[in-house]
Design a protein around this motif. Structure first.
Motif, PDB file in Angstrom:
ATOM      1  N   MET A   1       0.852  -1.182   0.000  1.00  0.00           N
ATOM      2  CA  MET A   1       0.000   0.000   0.000  1.00  0.00           C
ATOM      3  C   MET A   1       0.891   1.236   0.000  1.00  0.00           C
ATOM      4  SD  MET A   1      -3.231   0.858   2.486  1.00  0.00           S
ATOM      5  CE  MET A   1      -3.623  -0.870   2.540  1.00  0.00           C
ATOM      6  N   LYS A   2       0.522   2.186  -0.776  1.00  0.00           N
ATOM      7  CA  LYS A   2       1.300   3.412  -0.898  1.00  0.00           C
ATOM      8  C   LYS A   2       0.901   4.369   0.212  1.00  0.00           C
ATOM      9  CE  LYS A   2       1.165   2.633  -5.812  1.00  0.00           C
ATOM     10  NZ  LYS A   2       0.509   3.034  -7.029  1.00  0.00           N
ATOM     11  N   ARG A   3       1.794   4.631   1.131  1.00  0.00           N
ATOM     12  CA  ARG A   3       1.482   5.440   2.314  1.00  0.00           C
ATOM     13  C   ARG A   3       1.366   6.931   2.006  1.00  0.00           C
ATOM     14  NH1 ARG A   3       3.024   2.931   7.440  1.00  0.00           N
ATOM     15  NH2 ARG A   3       3.509   5.014   8.135  1.00  0.00           N
ATOM     16  N   ASN A   4       1.997   7.378   0.943  1.00  0.00           N
ATOM     17  CA  ASN A   4       2.002   8.812   0.668  1.00  0.00           C
ATOM     18  C   ASN A   4       1.273   9.182  -0.611  1.00  0.00           C
ATOM     19  OD1 ASN A   4       3.527   9.558   2.977  1.00  0.00           O
ATOM     20  ND2 ASN A   4       5.342   8.710   1.989  1.00  0.00           N
ATOM     21  N   LYS A 121     -10.484  27.752  -0.356  1.00  0.00           N
ATOM     22  CA  LYS A 121     -11.260  27.408  -1.547  1.00  0.00           C
ATOM     23  C   LYS A 121     -11.502  25.899  -1.587  1.00  0.00           C
ATOM     24  CE  LYS A 121     -11.200  27.507  -6.553  1.00  0.00           C
ATOM     25  NZ  LYS A 121     -10.404  27.776  -7.749  1.00  0.00           N
ATOM     26  N   LEU A 122     -12.760  25.507  -1.738  1.00  0.00           N
ATOM     27  CA  LEU A 122     -13.123  24.099  -1.855  1.00  0.00           C
ATOM     28  C   LEU A 122     -12.681  23.575  -3.217  1.00  0.00           C
ATOM     29  CD1 LEU A 122     -14.717  21.665  -0.634  1.00  0.00           C
ATOM     30  CD2 LEU A 122     -16.678  22.510  -1.947  1.00  0.00           C
ATOM     31  N   VAL A 123     -11.896  22.486  -3.217  1.00  0.00           N
ATOM     32  CA  VAL A 123     -11.435  21.910  -4.483  1.00  0.00           C
ATOM     33  C   VAL A 123     -11.853  20.445  -4.639  1.00  0.00           C
ATOM     34  CG1 VAL A 123      -9.504  23.505  -4.752  1.00  0.00           C
ATOM     35  CG2 VAL A 123      -9.147  21.346  -3.536  1.00  0.00           C
ATOM     36  N   GLY A 124     -12.372  19.844  -3.562  1.00  0.00           N
ATOM     37  CA  GLY A 124     -12.783  18.446  -3.652  1.00  0.00           C
ATOM     38  C   GLY A 124     -13.366  17.960  -2.339  1.00  0.00           C
ATOM     39  N   ILE A 125     -13.684  16.673  -2.308  1.00  0.00           N
ATOM     40  CA  ILE A 125     -14.183  16.037  -1.098  1.00  0.00           C
ATOM     41  C   ILE A 125     -13.766  14.572  -1.146  1.00  0.00           C
ATOM     42  CG2 ILE A 125     -16.440  15.413  -2.051  1.00  0.00           C
ATOM     43  CD1 ILE A 125     -17.624  16.205   0.735  1.00  0.00           C
ATOM     44  N   VAL A 126     -13.498  14.012   0.011  1.00  0.00           N
ATOM     45  CA  VAL A 126     -13.211  12.580   0.124  1.00  0.00           C
ATOM     46  C   VAL A 126     -14.063  12.044   1.270  1.00  0.00           C
ATOM     47  CG1 VAL A 126     -11.204  12.788   1.663  1.00  0.00           C
ATOM     48  CG2 VAL A 126     -11.384  10.832   0.140  1.00  0.00           C
ATOM     49  N   THR A 127     -14.595  10.848   1.077  1.00  0.00           N
ATOM     50  CA  THR A 127     -15.451  10.234   2.084  1.00  0.00           C
ATOM     51  C   THR A 127     -14.845   8.921   2.561  1.00  0.00           C
ATOM     52  OG1 THR A 127     -16.745   8.946   0.495  1.00  0.00           O
ATOM     53  CG2 THR A 127     -17.493  11.214   0.955  1.00  0.00           C
ATOM     54  N   THR A 128     -15.422   8.395   3.618  1.00  0.00           N
ATOM     55  CA  THR A 128     -14.953   7.088   4.099  1.00  0.00           C
ATOM     56  C   THR A 128     -15.156   6.033   3.010  1.00  0.00           C
ATOM     57  OG1 THR A 128     -17.084   6.790   5.196  1.00  0.00           O
ATOM     58  CG2 THR A 128     -15.255   7.542   6.561  1.00  0.00           C
ATOM     59  N   THR A 129     -16.203   6.148   2.235  1.00  0.00           N
ATOM     60  CA  THR A 129     -16.435   5.204   1.138  1.00  0.00           C
ATOM     61  C   THR A 129     -15.310   5.282   0.111  1.00  0.00           C
ATOM     62  OG1 THR A 129     -18.820   5.354   1.460  1.00  0.00           O
ATOM     63  CG2 THR A 129     -18.059   4.509  -0.673  1.00  0.00           C
ATOM     64  N   ASP A 130     -14.847   6.487  -0.200  1.00  0.00           N
ATOM     65  CA  ASP A 130     -13.722   6.648  -1.130  1.00  0.00           C
ATOM     66  C   ASP A 130     -12.488   5.919  -0.607  1.00  0.00           C
ATOM     67  OD1 ASP A 130     -15.212   8.347  -2.832  1.00  0.00           O
ATOM     68  OD2 ASP A 130     -14.605  10.114  -1.675  1.00  0.00           O
ATOM     69  N   LEU A 131     -12.252   6.017   0.699  1.00  0.00           N
ATOM     70  CA  LEU A 131     -11.068   5.374   1.273  1.00  0.00           C
ATOM     71  C   LEU A 131     -11.211   3.857   1.329  1.00  0.00           C
ATOM     72  CD1 LEU A 131      -9.998   7.894   4.043  1.00  0.00           C
ATOM     73  CD2 LEU A 131      -9.190   7.681   1.690  1.00  0.00           C
ATOM     74  N   ILE A 132     -12.410   3.364   1.531  1.00  0.00           N
ATOM     75  CA  ILE A 132     -12.626   1.913   1.488  1.00  0.00           C
ATOM     76  C   ILE A 132     -12.372   1.401   0.075  1.00  0.00           C
ATOM     77  CG2 ILE A 132     -14.383   0.092   1.658  1.00  0.00           C
ATOM     78  CD1 ILE A 132     -15.540   1.748   4.048  1.00  0.00           C
ATOM     79  N   LYS A 133     -12.829   2.132  -0.929  1.00  0.00           N
ATOM     80  CA  LYS A 133     -12.577   1.751  -2.320  1.00  0.00           C
ATOM     81  C   LYS A 133     -11.079   1.767  -2.618  1.00  0.00           C
ATOM     82  CE  LYS A 133     -17.040   3.200  -4.149  1.00  0.00           C
ATOM     83  NZ  LYS A 133     -17.755   4.190  -4.989  1.00  0.00           N
ATOM     84  N   TYR A 134     -10.374   2.751  -2.073  1.00  0.00           N
ATOM     85  CA  TYR A 134      -8.920   2.822  -2.233  1.00  0.00           C
ATOM     86  C   TYR A 134      -8.272   1.581  -1.632  1.00  0.00           C
ATOM     87  CZ  TYR A 134      -4.108   4.283  -1.349  1.00  0.00           C
ATOM     88  OH  TYR A 134      -2.737   4.339  -1.292  1.00  0.00           O
ATOM     89  N   LEU A 135      -8.715   1.208  -0.448  1.00  0.00           N
ATOM     90  CA  LEU A 135      -8.178   0.012   0.209  1.00  0.00           C
ATOM     91  C   LEU A 135      -8.439  -1.232  -0.643  1.00  0.00           C
ATOM     92  CD1 LEU A 135      -6.858  -1.237   2.718  1.00  0.00           C
ATOM     93  CD2 LEU A 135      -9.122  -1.367   3.730  1.00  0.00           C
ATOM     94  N   LEU A 136      -9.636  -1.357  -1.164  1.00  0.00           N
ATOM     95  CA  LEU A 136      -9.962  -2.503  -2.014  1.00  0.00           C
ATOM     96  C   LEU A 136      -9.085  -2.549  -3.256  1.00  0.00           C
ATOM     97  CD1 LEU A 136     -13.844  -2.518  -1.765  1.00  0.00           C
ATOM     98  CD2 LEU A 136     -12.269  -4.243  -0.868  1.00  0.00           C
ATOM     99  N   ASP A 137      -8.759  -1.385  -3.816  1.00  0.00           N
ATOM    100  CA  ASP A 137      -7.895  -1.342  -4.999  1.00  0.00           C
ATOM    101  C   ASP A 137      -6.493  -1.871  -4.706  1.00  0.00           C
ATOM    102  OD1 ASP A 137      -9.936  -0.248  -6.506  1.00  0.00           O
ATOM    103  OD2 ASP A 137      -9.144   1.800  -6.444  1.00  0.00           O
ATOM    104  N   GLN A 138      -6.099  -1.865  -3.436  1.00  0.00           N
ATOM    105  CA  GLN A 138      -4.757  -2.312  -3.069  1.00  0.00           C
ATOM    106  C   GLN A 138      -4.631  -3.837  -3.045  1.00  0.00           C
ATOM    107  OE1 GLN A 138      -2.399   0.195  -2.786  1.00  0.00           O
ATOM    108  NE2 GLN A 138      -4.193   1.375  -3.384  1.00  0.00           N
ATOM    109  N   PHE A 139      -5.771  -4.508  -3.055  1.00  0.00           N
ATOM    110  CA  PHE A 139      -5.739  -5.987  -2.952  1.00  0.00           C
ATOM    111  C   PHE A 139      -6.171  -6.641  -4.223  1.00  0.00           C
ATOM    112  CE2 PHE A 139      -6.172  -4.465   1.390  1.00  0.00           C
ATOM    113  CZ  PHE A 139      -5.154  -5.154   1.996  1.00  0.00           C
TER     114      PHE A 139
END
Length: 139
Positions: A1-4, A121-139
């Motif tokens: 998993m890429k930490r950075n 200035k608002l440029v984006g949003i990240v949710t817990t669902t986005d991070l779960i999907k990121y985790l799934l992409d790692q496996f």
């Protein structure tokens, strides 16, 4: 998993927003129309708060009793302002932040969405669902 990994690679850039002064009924309509649960509130392009579906449910008892949507909207619009219901000082992450920083903030809080900003200035949003999907992409 890429930490950075940069959060800019995982955040949503096309953010559904409400505007300072909008009625709560408009926010309810945005949630229904776009299927999102967290809506940043902006004044021009500056982040001034965030409101969640949970915040709205907390003040709209009509939803619990299956009251007519128009009656719920009218009652909310005449009783409360968006500014009274939204979180006025949301935790944010700079767009130069990392996925790990976002995960640390979301894991330590009682919220599930993190506005991503450049200054104020608002440029984006990240949710817990986005991070779960990121985790799934790692496996």
């Amino acid at each position: 998993m890429k930490r950075n990994d940069p959060i800019s690679h995982r955040m949503s850039r096309n953010v559904i927003t409400a505007h300072h002064g909008d009625p709560i009924s408009k926010v309810r309509a945005l949630v229904r129309q776009h299927g999102v649960h967290h809506i940043p509130v902006v004044n021009a392009d500056q982040l001034v708060g965030i409101i969640s579906w949970t915040d709205i449910l907390r003040v709209s008892f009509g939803d619990a009793f299956h009251t007519d949507e128009r009656a719920v909207d009218a009652t909310l619009d005449h009783t409360l302002s968006l500014e009274q219901v939204m979180e006025k000082s949301p935790v944010t992450l700079a767009e130069t932040g990392t996925v790990r920083e976002a995960a640390e903030l979301l894991a330590g809080g009682t919220f599930h969405a993190l506005p991503i900003v450049s200054g104020t200035k608002l440029v984006g949003i990240v949710t817990t669902t986005d991070l779960i999907k990121y985790l799934l992409d790692q496996f």
